[in-house]
Scaffold this active site. Structure first.
Site, PDB file in Angstrom:
ATOM      1  N   CYS A  46      60.047  28.616  62.013  1.00 28.20           N
ATOM      2  CA  CYS A  46      60.393  29.277  60.756  1.00 28.20           C
ATOM      3  C   CYS A  46      61.384  28.459  59.940  1.00 28.20           C
ATOM      4  CB  CYS A  46      60.988  30.656  61.027  1.00 28.20           C
ATOM      5  SG  CYS A  46      60.030  31.686  62.144  1.00 28.20           S
ATOM      6  N   CYS A 119      63.484  32.423  58.880  1.00 28.15           N
ATOM      7  CA  CYS A 119      63.006  33.581  59.637  1.00 28.15           C
ATOM      8  C   CYS A 119      63.758  34.848  59.253  1.00 28.15           C
ATOM      9  CB  CYS A 119      63.062  33.312  61.131  1.00 28.15           C
ATOM     10  SG  CYS A 119      64.711  33.119  61.793  1.00 28.15           S
ATOM     11  N   ASP A 120      63.362  35.931  59.915  1.00 24.99           N
ATOM     12  CA  ASP A 120      63.623  37.294  59.461  1.00 24.99           C
ATOM     13  C   ASP A 120      65.038  37.592  58.970  1.00 24.99           C
ATOM     14  OD1 ASP A 120      61.139  37.361  60.557  1.00 24.99           O
ATOM     15  OD2 ASP A 120      61.458  39.123  61.794  1.00 24.99           O
ATOM     16  N   LYS A 121      66.028  37.428  59.839  1.00 28.46           N
ATOM     17  CA  LYS A 121      67.374  37.891  59.506  1.00 28.46           C
ATOM     18  C   LYS A 121      68.099  36.939  58.584  1.00 28.46           C
ATOM     19  CE  LYS A 121      66.197  41.122  62.082  1.00 28.46           C
ATOM     20  NZ  LYS A 121      64.887  40.499  62.326  1.00 28.46           N
ATOM     21  N   CYS A 191      56.405  33.393  60.250  1.00 24.03           N
ATOM     22  CA  CYS A 191      55.179  34.079  60.680  1.00 24.03           C
ATOM     23  C   CYS A 191      54.338  34.515  59.480  1.00 24.03           C
ATOM     24  CB  CYS A 191      55.534  35.277  61.537  1.00 24.03           C
ATOM     25  SG  CYS A 191      56.451  34.854  63.022  1.00 24.03           S
ATOM     26  N   GLU A 440      63.907  44.947  68.411  1.00 25.27           N
ATOM     27  CA  GLU A 440      62.559  45.276  67.968  1.00 25.27           C
ATOM     28  C   GLU A 440      61.676  45.558  69.184  1.00 25.27           C
ATOM     29  OE1 GLU A 440      62.396  42.772  63.787  1.00 25.27           O
ATOM     30  OE2 GLU A 440      61.241  42.060  65.499  1.00 25.27           O
ATOM     31  N   SER A 466      59.102  45.136  64.881  1.00 28.38           N
ATOM     32  CA  SER A 466      58.724  43.903  64.206  1.00 28.38           C
ATOM     33  C   SER A 466      57.846  44.235  63.017  1.00 28.38           C
ATOM     34  CB  SER A 466      57.953  43.004  65.179  1.00 28.38           C
ATOM     35  OG  SER A 466      57.267  41.992  64.491  1.00 28.38           O
TER      36      SER A 466
END
Length: 548
Positions: A46, A119-121, A191, A440, A466
């Site tokens: 990511c 990535c996510d956070k 992702c 998650e 997720s």
């Protein structure tokens, strides 16, 4: 310039001496100092390409008359940590990303900031920092990974997680699983489905703090470096215009952001992150606001995990500008400023739709009439919880509780065949405080799907999901069990009712049966996770660690 306090005049000679040691000249020090807050790491695809992207941002800053100063912050990668004790660090990392960027920018009196996320956070974490600092600033998303190819079809990391469940029941061989894990992630980028990273990319673009065209270009696309240079130039324009982050983080812009989440059937994590960004920006946003928006916003995109396509497919079809055009047509967004220079409606007006595309539906022919998430309350969730609607058509479920005090215990029960059709899996003590860290539950939810129980089983938790999760799943139950929430009183066999039409989540506990919850002893007595557990707020407030 703000930075003059730390770099100008005879008294600041020691500071200049140290800057000269890293190569800055008098001429460079005379310019505005622009922080390049990078989230590069070689741990995850990511963010693995962000070092090169930062170099392009720095070129843009220098070309526009600034001096870029790159620094890094941390990353915890959900896709790797998922299903392990390491996942407790994921949501905590959002706060550390925000804190560290804030501290570097304040400590060196930077004049502006470009944050680069992956990535996510890292996406909400960087924006939370920009909101706190309120400097001329913007965030650039590193972009989506390309889909992998497995036996003639596109695949994502979601397919690998679900394959684990299929493998457990003999539907997939060791060799097949090994082949899939080698094909699912072909290179750099976050992702590929409308999981949390791409959900938040869209949300922050509609929020106006991140460039819409820049975000949607995939990670390894040859157009990405040019976009990064443009971002470097743009932060200098914002500096000269005197425009700062909170100008773009209004309540109206936050509502636009959530409309984009609903229209793309995005991740439940967007609820947490938008509440947290609103908190840091001093803007009003509540769970009730989000449910009102979701209830009137149709799902317009056919994206994974509930649909067929990935983020690169959406960009090729017409991208976020086309989505903005559709939402403007439905009068579901308002015109707000963006860091790109044009307003949201001006970006929507520049949309170009690819002929024959099937990713973004016409306004009159949505994928679903109602948005991808719903907020429920009731005897099990007095402060609220989040129901994911993507990937199923159910509106009601009633069944006996199967109660677990950890994700691992629930995962084992699913894999061992102890969960039956009609059950309601209850996973508690996984909230922000109780986890700690609000893990998650993708391992469990993917195992449920992989075993063919996705249409017959519900799952509720004070943890989170997720963005790759689909099925009848409810997360963010508040108050959490560790904070005395009623989910801590549920026992095996209690009847739980989930009703979308009435927006309720209820449990039937006999009045004559007194119950006392037993809080499991935490193994985290010192360190970052213990500190987080002591300071974190309820999920209904975004699980933030800063006072209002």
């Amino acid at each position: 310039m703000r930075s003059d306090e730390i770099k100008s005049g005879p008294s600041r000679a020691p500071a200049r001496a140290m800057w000269k040691a890293v190569g800055l000249t008098d001429e460079a020090l005379s310019r505005p100092l622009i922080g390049i807050a990078n989230t590069w790491t070689e741990i995850t695809p990511c963010n693995s390409h962000l070092r090169e992207l930062a170099e392009q941002v720095k070129i843009g800053v220098r070309d526009a008359g600034g001096t870029p100063l790159e620094f890094n912050t941390i990353v915890v990668t959900d896709g790797i940590a998922m299903g392990s004790s390491g996942m407790r660090a994921s949501l905590v990392s959002r706060e550390v990303v925000a804190d560290s960027i804030e501290l570097v920018a304040r400590g060196h009196l930077l004049d502006g900031v470009v944050a680069i996320s992956g990535c996510d956070k890292t996406i909400p974490g960087t924006v939370m920092a920009l909101a706190r600092l309120n400097l001329p600033s913007l965030m650039l998303y590193g972009g989506s990974i390309a889909p992998g190819r497995f036996r003639g079809k596109d695949v994502t990391i979601q397919d690998v997680f679900e394959a684990v469940g299929a493998h457990a029941v003999g539907k997939m061989s060791d060799e097949d699983l090994y082949e899939l894990e080698g094909a699912a992630c072909p290179g750099a980028g976050a992702c590929g489905g409308q999981f949390t990273a791409n959900t938040m990319s869209v949300a922050t673009a509609f929020l106006g703090i991140s460039p819409m065209v820049g975000n949607e270009i995939p990670a390894t696309d040859p157009r990405k470096p040019q976009v990064a240079r443009r971002v470097g130039r743009r932060v200098m324009e914002l500096l000269r215009e005197g425009r700062t982050a909170r100008e773009f983080l209004s309540r109206e812009a936050l509502r636009n952001a959530y409309a984009s989440v609903s229209a793309t059937a995005g991740s439940t994590n967007a609820v947490l992150h938008l509440l947290a960004i609103a908190h840091e920006a001093g803007s009003e946003l509540t769970l009730a606001d989000l449910d009102e928006i979701g209830a009137r916003t149709p799902v317009l995109t056919d994206l994974k995990p509930g649909g067929r396509f990935t983020a690169p497919d959406m960009e090729a079809a017409g991208g976020m500008r086309l989505l903005a055009s559709r939402l403007r047509e439905l009068e579901l967004v308002t015109d707000t400023p963006t860091v790109s220079g044009g307003s949201l409606f001006e970006l929507a007006g520049a949309a170009a739709e690819r002929a024959g595309q099937e990713v973004i539906r016409p306004a009159e022919r949505p994928v679903k009439e109602r948005g991808g998430l719903a907020i429920l309350t009731g005897t099990l969730a007095p402060e609220g919880c989040v129901l994911k609607l993507a990937g199923h058509t159910k509106t009601h479920h009633e069944g006996p509780a199967r109660v677990f005090d950890s994700e691992e215990a629930a995962f084992a029960a699913v894999q061992e065949g102890r969960i039956q059709p009609g059950d309601v899996i209850v996973i508690r003590y996984e909230g922000p405080r109780g986890g700690p860290g609000m893990r998650e539950m993708l391992g469990v939810t993917a195992a449920v799907i992989g075993r063919g129980l996705g249409d017959s089983v519900a799952l509720i938790t004070d943890g989170r999901f997720s963005g790759a999760t689909h099925g009848f799943m409810i997360g963010h139950i508040a108050p959490e069990a560790a904070a005395g929430g009623p989910i801590g009183l549920v026992q095996d066999g209690d009847r739980i009712t989930i009703d979308l039409d009435s927006r309720t989540l209820d449990v039937a506990i006999p009045d004559a049966e007194p119950r006392v919850a037993t809080l499991p002893e935490s193994e985290f007595r010192v360190g970052a996770l213990a500190k987080y557990a002591r300071t974190v707020s309820s999920a209904s407030r975004g699980a933030v660690t800063t006072a209002g």
